[in-house]
Design a protein around this motif. Structure first.
Motif: not given
Length: 446
Positions: A318-322, A293, A291, A254
């Motif tokens: 600061r959000t990661c979409r998995a 996730i 972060t 990421f």
């Protein structure tokens, strides 16, 4: 009588409901094996061969933890000498699984028979998972099994399996998957209460046992006044292999700094999961470096709501979409993160919580999650109330105390190894099956 049902899939739901109601309400009750007086005496259970058919509406990965748990349960039982197999539909959410139908195949290393699911455009009818082929097969084959283990309620495959078992006088267990818990019954309340009173209550009352996965689920169900005894058997877990350098690899994936704290949400995206509390809670902690996730998927409408929440609380950057993850991708998220958070309104167990604990992640869970009592008792994380302020305080505490976080994670891993692997759970399930076959009181486990 089954010939009458041949064109049922082409009819409207009201006609379908009348026919299934007539069938289920006019069949012969089976013998009720156990009573409360029997349960007061100490009993030993003799090991014996047993052939068990597990019936579940769907084992699609899109259906989440309960479906995967059924597959793992059957695999573990077979490893320990129980002749177990699954019958289900080819349901795959809005689509259908591409699998052979009407025959026994190996699917994820367990024997499964898939039958065609009726697939109209109407969402409610499709979700009911009607299957004429499954009905016909059960009617002719159910007596070849010593016991049925039925997963779910309020769904055609489960309802018809219990009805046919009663007609054929084959004992059965039902695992209601939390659908008898208060929060679940409040959703589409009128429809569920009607279905429960007209059809499912009789099925449940005449089952040999109700299989709950937690004491909390068992307690919540008692208010319904069902006559059937319950047995508490938790989900087991197949431990994933350790991934070398998981923390480093996850951050590289990421494009994050090597020391970036990662907070993981891993579950279906659904209003039940409490993201409308978790996201505002994280929004109060923007002064921290972390972060978030977000792993999982849901309906397009709800995913749009989640995106709006992330923008509202200034967390998009600061959000990661998995998305929906399985296998090694899922294992990497769990093994590489620092903190796991699930703030659901209600979970009859919480498989994802158990998976996080198994890799040594401390967890933030709310009281509606059945494993919350275990988390609090053994200090495996924190259990805030279901409001943004309390959740924010709990996450703040964990981020501020890395050593305490590590100790909680270590305890969590040790507890899973001691109590929640399939080896332990399967031994308890075999005792339960033996008690039913021998018409003895159900065992009670800690």
């Amino acid at each position: 009588m089954w010939r009458k049902w041949g064109g049922l899939g082409r009819r409207l739901l009201p006609d379908f409901s009348e026919r299934i109601e007539h069938f289920i309400l006019t069949r012969v009750p089976t013998h009720v094996f156990l009573n409360s007086r029997q349960r007061q005496h100490a009993v030993t259970y003799q090991a014996m061969d047993v052939k068990v058919l597990h019936v579940i509406p769907s084992i699609s990965p899109l259906r989440g933890g309960p479906s995967q748990a059924a597959i793992e349960m059957v695999g573990a039982l077979r490893t320990h000498g129980v002749e177990a197999e699954i019958v289900t539909t080819n349901d795959h959410g809005p689509d259908l699984l591409d699998v052979p139908l009407n025959q026994r195949i190996e699917y994820q290393h367990v024997p499964v028979r898939f039958f065609s699911r009726f697939s109209p455009s109407m969402h409610a009818a499709r979700e009911f998972a009607f299957s004429h082929q499954l009905t016909t097969w059960l009617w002719h084959q159910v007596r070849n099994y010593d016991l049925l283990h039925v997963h779910a309620i309020f769904s055609y495959p489960s309802t018809i399996a219990m009805a046919i078992a009663r007609q054929k006088q084959v004992p059965y267990i039902n695992r209601p998957l939390g659908q008898l818990c208060e929060w679940s019954l409040q959703q589409s309340a009128r429809k569920k209460q009607t279905y429960l009173q007209l059809i499912e209550r009789s099925n449940l009352n005449q089952s040999t046992a109700l299989h709950f996965t937690s004491h909390q689920e068992h307690q919540e169900t008692k208010r319904l006044g069902l006559k059937t005894p319950g047995v508490v058997l938790p989900h087991g877990l197949t431990l994933a292999p350790a991934i070398p350098n998981a923390r480093q690899r996850l951050r590289q994936q990421f494009n994050l700094p090597a020391d970036e704290p990662i907070i993981l949400f891993l579950s279906r995206l659904h209003p039940k999961k409490g993201l409308d509390y978790l996201i505002p809670a994280l929004g109060k902690l923007r002064h921290y470096r972390f972060t978030f996730i977000l792993a999982g998927n849901g309906s397009p409408e709800y995913e749009t709501e989640v995106e709006a929440l992330l923008r509202q609380y200034e967390l998009s950057d600061r959000t990661c979409r998995a998305g929906f993850v399985t296998g090694e991708k899922k294992d990497l998220l769990l093994q590489g993160s620092d903190l796991f958070a699930l703030t659901s309104h209600s979970e009859n167990f919480g498989v994802a919580v158990l998976e996080a604990m198994a890799v040594g992640l401390p967890v933030i869970v709310t009281p509606g999650i059945a494993l919350a009592a275990v988390v609090a008792e053994h200090q495996l994380g924190l259990v805030p109330r279901l409001n943004a302020e309390a959740i924010s305080f709990a996450i703040d505490h964990c981020l501020s105390h890395p050593e305490q976080r590590r100790e909680m994670g270590d305890r969590a891993r040790q507890l899973v190894l001691a109590k929640y692997t399939w080896k332990q759970v399967t031994a308890q399930m075999q005792q339960t099956y033996a008690a039913i076959r021998q018409q003895k009181p159900l065992p009670v486990f800690d």
